[in-house]
Design a protein around this motif. Structure first.
Motif, PDB file in Angstrom:
ATOM      1  N   THR A 157      26.458  48.656  36.684  1.00 13.28           N
ATOM      2  CA  THR A 157      26.519  50.107  36.466  1.00 13.28           C
ATOM      3  C   THR A 157      27.556  50.799  37.349  1.00 13.28           C
ATOM      4  OG1 THR A 157      24.807  50.566  38.123  1.00 13.28           O
ATOM      5  CG2 THR A 157      24.073  50.137  35.869  1.00 13.28           C
ATOM      6  N   ILE A 158      27.995  50.140  38.408  1.00 12.02           N
ATOM      7  CA  ILE A 158      28.898  50.773  39.386  1.00 12.02           C
ATOM      8  C   ILE A 158      30.189  51.327  38.765  1.00 12.02           C
ATOM      9  CG2 ILE A 158      30.391  50.291  41.373  1.00 12.02           C
ATOM     10  CD1 ILE A 158      28.128  48.577  42.515  1.00 12.02           C
ATOM     11  N   PRO A 159      30.880  50.600  37.887  1.00 11.55           N
ATOM     12  CA  PRO A 159      32.131  51.148  37.335  1.00 11.55           C
ATOM     13  C   PRO A 159      31.975  52.493  36.631  1.00 11.55           C
ATOM     14  CG  PRO A 159      32.026  48.791  36.932  1.00 11.55           C
ATOM     15  CD  PRO A 159      30.675  49.192  37.457  1.00 11.55           C
ATOM     16  N   ASP A 160      30.787  52.754  36.068  1.00  9.72           N
ATOM     17  CA  ASP A 160      30.589  54.001  35.329  1.00  9.72           C
ATOM     18  C   ASP A 160      30.321  55.198  36.227  1.00  9.72           C
ATOM     19  OD1 ASP A 160      31.107  53.133  32.781  1.00  9.72           O
ATOM     20  OD2 ASP A 160      29.024  52.635  32.320  1.00  9.72           O
ATOM     21  N   LEU A 161      30.335  54.999  37.533  1.00 10.47           N
ATOM     22  CA  LEU A 161      30.166  56.130  38.442  1.00 10.47           C
ATOM     23  C   LEU A 161      31.355  57.086  38.364  1.00 10.47           C
ATOM     24  CD1 LEU A 161      28.638  54.386  41.600  1.00 10.47           C
ATOM     25  CD2 LEU A 161      27.459  55.661  39.807  1.00 10.47           C
ATOM     26  N   ASP A 162      32.423  56.663  37.689  1.00 15.15           N
ATOM     27  CA  ASP A 162      33.576  57.556  37.540  1.00 15.15           C
ATOM     28  C   ASP A 162      33.264  58.784  36.693  1.00 15.15           C
ATOM     29  OD1 ASP A 162      33.430  56.449  35.025  1.00 15.15           O
ATOM     30  OD2 ASP A 162      35.447  55.607  35.018  1.00 15.15           O
ATOM     31  N   ARG A 208      37.058  55.455  32.921  1.00 16.46           N
ATOM     32  CA  ARG A 208      37.412  54.062  32.632  1.00 16.46           C
ATOM     33  C   ARG A 208      38.819  53.728  33.133  1.00 16.46           C
ATOM     34  NH1 ARG A 208      34.864  52.425  26.724  1.00 16.46           N
ATOM     35  NH2 ARG A 208      32.707  52.971  27.190  1.00 16.46           N
ATOM     36  N   GLY A 209      39.135  54.276  34.297  1.00 12.05           N
ATOM     37  CA  GLY A 209      40.415  54.003  34.915  1.00 12.05           C
ATOM     38  C   GLY A 209      40.280  53.005  36.046  1.00 12.05           C
ATOM     39  N   PHE A 210      40.469  53.463  37.286  1.00 15.79           N
ATOM     40  CA  PHE A 210      40.472  52.585  38.451  1.00 15.79           C
ATOM     41  C   PHE A 210      39.202  51.745  38.571  1.00 15.79           C
ATOM     42  CE2 PHE A 210      39.196  52.338  43.045  1.00 15.79           C
ATOM     43  CZ  PHE A 210      40.001  51.250  43.371  1.00 15.79           C
ATOM     44  N   SER A 265      39.066  48.490  36.492  1.00 17.08           N
ATOM     45  CA  SER A 265      40.260  47.651  36.590  1.00 17.08           C
ATOM     46  C   SER A 265      39.984  46.339  37.316  1.00 17.08           C
ATOM     47  CB  SER A 265      41.363  48.410  37.333  1.00 17.08           C
ATOM     48  OG  SER A 265      41.017  48.598  38.695  1.00 17.08           O
ATOM     49  N   ILE A 266      40.894  45.407  37.139  1.00 22.00           N
ATOM     50  CA  ILE A 266      40.829  44.146  37.873  1.00 22.00           C
ATOM     51  C   ILE A 266      40.944  44.411  39.366  1.00 22.00           C
ATOM     52  CG2 ILE A 266      41.966  41.923  38.241  1.00 22.00           C
ATOM     53  CD1 ILE A 266      42.966  42.071  35.354  1.00 22.00           C
ATOM     54  N   VAL A 267      41.799  45.366  39.717  1.00 23.48           N
ATOM     55  CA  VAL A 267      42.010  45.711  41.127  1.00 23.48           C
ATOM     56  C   VAL A 267      40.698  46.127  41.781  1.00 23.48           C
ATOM     57  CG1 VAL A 267      43.141  47.318  42.717  1.00 23.48           C
ATOM     58  CG2 VAL A 267      44.416  46.364  40.786  1.00 23.48           C
TER      59      VAL A 267
END
Length: 332
Positions: free
Chosen positions: A35-40, A57-59, A62-64
């Motif tokens: 769920t962490i990536p959707d904190l954006d 759905r940017g940084f 990402s793979i980075v």
């Protein structure tokens, strides 16, 4: 994808990595990481609409982001959990973080997987909520959780869930290809010339597909169900880009055009300008409907500052769309 789906995927990945060693804790941490990536999405509370859309759905997708933060989360958890394997925790977080944007890349919105490069990866083969993907996956995960961490059946059921979900994703590419060929055939039979076609599944399924077709002055919007018995009908939507006037040179307008990948129309209603993002279709599938899923009022203040305000959607809109979709899925 929706939050539940990403939780299930992250949990299953966590189980696959560390389930045998730490049991349901692997599922818990995998679900959290998923769920962490959707904190954006919280960016919308601190910035304007256009900037929030650009960030989404940017940084964090990402793979980075996965490479940088997996070791950090792995180190933090290994500090207070009894299981101290830093490498194991890091692998769990990396795979749970990384599979999130990989799955999102199959949706219409896509992801900036290769951030900071300005490339949005969007296969457009699955809707953001698809019960055919999520429910079998969820059932397998729940069954796996009922077994002890050392049980072979636990790993078998978790692997079945991962296999089913991955296979379904692969099948969506085949279905998209079949639908695309049907749209091409219909355009050819109707002697319609066009510049490009953009196809995507309709909400909650991969049976009914929608197409945006760009011509010189208009967009043609059509739908195709695998149960159809009649020809595909295309509705004409004028681009009306000229209604923007000098606003076409505005930085925020240009950013919105880039975000929607050029798929947009402009309406002028009661003296107000509206920006319609065509990529996500209509809330109302009735002929010549202007109820686009993402519709923005363009505001210009006294200082010439441009802002976009999204038109709110109601529960009634959702119910009507579901009813119309069900009828359309069954064929024309």
């Amino acid at each position: 994808m929706d939050s539940l789906t990403q939780i299930v995927l992250g949990a299953a990945v966590g189980e696959a990595v560390l389930g045998k060693k730490i049991g349901n804790k692997a599922i818990l941490y995998g679900a959290i990481a998923g769920t962490i990536p959707d904190l954006d999405v919280f960016a919308s509370h601190f910035t304007d609409t256009v900037s929030a859309l650009a960030i989404h759905r940017g940084f964090t997708h990402s793979i980075v982001f996965s490479v940088l933060f997996a070791p950090l989360f792995g180190w933090l958890v290994s500090r207070y959990e009894k299981y101290k394997d830093f490498k194991g925790w890091t692998l769990l977080f990396f795979l749970a973080l990384f599979t999130h944007p990989i799955l999102d890349a199959h949706t219409t919105w896509g992801t900036q997987l290769f951030w900071p490069m300005d490339i949005r990866l969007a296969f457009k083969t699955i809707f953001v909520v698809d019960p055919f993907y999520t429910l079998p996956f969820l059932v397998c995960l729940i069954i796996a959780m009922c077994y002890k961490r050392t049980s072979k059946k636990r790993r078998i059921y978790n692997n079945i869930g991962l296999t089913l979900s991955t296979t379904y994703l692969a099948i969506t590419f085949v279905l998209k290809g079949l639908a695309f060929s049907k749209f091409e055939e219909a355009l050819s039979n109707q002697n319609k010339t066009y510049e490009q076609i953009d196809t995507r599944p309709s909400p909650l399924n991969t049976i009914l597909w929608n197409a945006n077709v760009e011509t010189k002055y208009n967009y043609l919007l059509g739908s195709y169900s695998f149960f159809d018995t009649q020809d595909i009908n295309f509705e004409v939507y004028p681009k009306n880009h000229e209604l923007l006037g000098e606003l076409i040179e505005n930085e925020k307008v240009q950013r919105m055009i880039a975000i929607s990948e050029g798929w947009f129309t402009i309406n002028k209603i009661n003296g107000k300008l509206y920006y319609n993002d065509l990529r996500f279709g209509l809330l109302n599938i009735e002929p010549n409907s202007q109820d686009f899923v993402f519709k923005y009022l363009i505001n210009v203040d006294g200082q010439g500052e441009v802002t976009f305000t999204e038109e709110e959607k109601t529960q009634r809109d959702g119910k009507k769309l579901m009813s119309n979709l069900w009828q359309r899925i069954k064929g024309n």
